[in-house]
Design an enzyme around this catalytic site. Sequence first.
Site, short mmCIF file in Angstrom:
data_model
loop_
_atom_site.label_atom_id
_atom_site.label_comp_id
_atom_site.label_asym_id
_atom_site.label_seq_id
_atom_site.Cartn_x
_atom_site.Cartn_y
_atom_site.Cartn_z
CG HIS A 283 39.99 140.92 36.89
ND1 HIS A 283 38.80 141.43 37.36
CD2 HIS A 283 40.97 141.66 37.48
CE1 HIS A 283 39.05 142.44 38.19
NE2 HIS A 283 40.36 142.59 38.28
CB SER B 162 36.69 110.06 26.02
OG SER B 162 35.64 109.91 25.09
CE LYS C 44 37.22 114.42 26.41
NZ LYS C 44 36.77 115.73 26.81
CD GLU D 294 35.46 116.98 34.98
OE1 GLU D 294 34.55 117.40 34.26
OE2 GLU D 294 36.15 115.98 34.69
#
Length: 459
Positions: free
Chosen positions: A158, A279, A285, A292
């Site tokens: 979970h 970024s 970043k 992704e």
Amino acid sequence: MASNKMWAGRSETATAKIADDFNSSIAVDCRMFKEDITGSMAHAAMLGAKGIIKPNEADEIIAGLEGILSDIQSGALPIDMEAEDIHMFVEAVLTERIGDVGKKLHTARSRNDQVALDTRMYLRAQANEIIALTRTLALAIADKAEEYKEYIVPGYTHLQRAQPISFGHHLMAYAMMLLRDIERLKDARRRMNVSPIGSCALAGTTYDTDRYFEAEKLGFDSICLNSIDGVSDRDFCAELISAIAIEMMHLSRFSEELILWSSWEFKFIELSDEYTTGSSIMPQKKNPDMAELIRGKTGRVYGDLMGILTVLKGLPLAYNKDMQEDKESVFDAVDTVKMCLEVANGMIPGMKAKRENMLKAAGEGFINATDLADYLVVKGLPFRSAYKISGRIVARCIAEGKILENLSLEEYKEYSVLFENDLYEAINLRNCMEKRTSVGGTSIASVQMQVDYVRETLK
Ligand code: ARG
């Protein structure tokens, strides 16, 4: 104006330009030129061997086809994007080059069995490539698992911290998935490797052909035994995409974890600069774009699977032009999974695990509470009672901002007289991991056994 198309039998006027463009599949099927040409060579050889055409005619055709193959490969013969499809293009060039004898090649076959043949040959080679790339990834994961087998990390259910596990154990779960993916791909390849050529348009032929001769020459294991099925069957496309879709689902779950683990919230891993981006506005970043994109591209492969199943579901037997749409989805699925695997194969070896951060997370979540209960069970308490006591102790720790290791033996004794000094050994995180020696469990020896198994299986 009369049509000059090879298939223009009864038509009086030429097809409209937009109809030609709409009908053309060359942009998609041109990648099968090699399969089309080698398939035709085997066909010409069979026609010659069976006396359907003269042996010297077969030789002329084969030599002509060889020339076309090497000229396409060298770039001397560009594929004409105005052609209807790769089959028409090759045959047209052949006749242009060797004259009327080239027109004999299409005896005792049809584009219907020809396209089924080419596609099976093309896809079986692609299946081999996907299997090889998957194997490389499984081995790369096994290497990482071996490297990090002693790193303790929370295992989750979970997405809540559950029990301490070896980071290597977690990684090996993905290697096991990839082993199954390889099995599925091999299975799909085996069922695909059945020759449809000789089914002709749909009914077989009156010529005395030898389908086994062609099948053997082209490396097939057997031939389709129903000519209608031979030209109508696209199971091999649906099955390959489905195996790829399942593999993409695995790659996507793995990517999702890489993304989570490299977030500031987790900080369990760091991906190399080569496989992350920055970024343009936020200098701090380090974005896991590659992972992704693998996750994102999984969606388009599911689309490919839905596409092919939907194209096929309402088709009457035998060939229908709808089936020309098969190649776009299956080629896209093949290209996508190969690209994703290549990226993953580059990215995984450079992944670095952060031992301290993992241990810190493992220490904060009471993931040794099961072991505390098990301790009391060993001392003679029934598990349900032990579970309750352990739960009350966890609640107290949470209220007091402590962890299980912080309570004194006197405090433990308030809950049960069975607690002794050895309880601290029992809840030590490394011990908790190491005690799970059951086969397939998270102990270091078990992780090493899994690594060895994967390496042995993939030899
Ligand atoms: N380009 C076609 C395809 O991919 C080849 C088969 C055409 N057959 C026909 N009867 N029109 O399906």
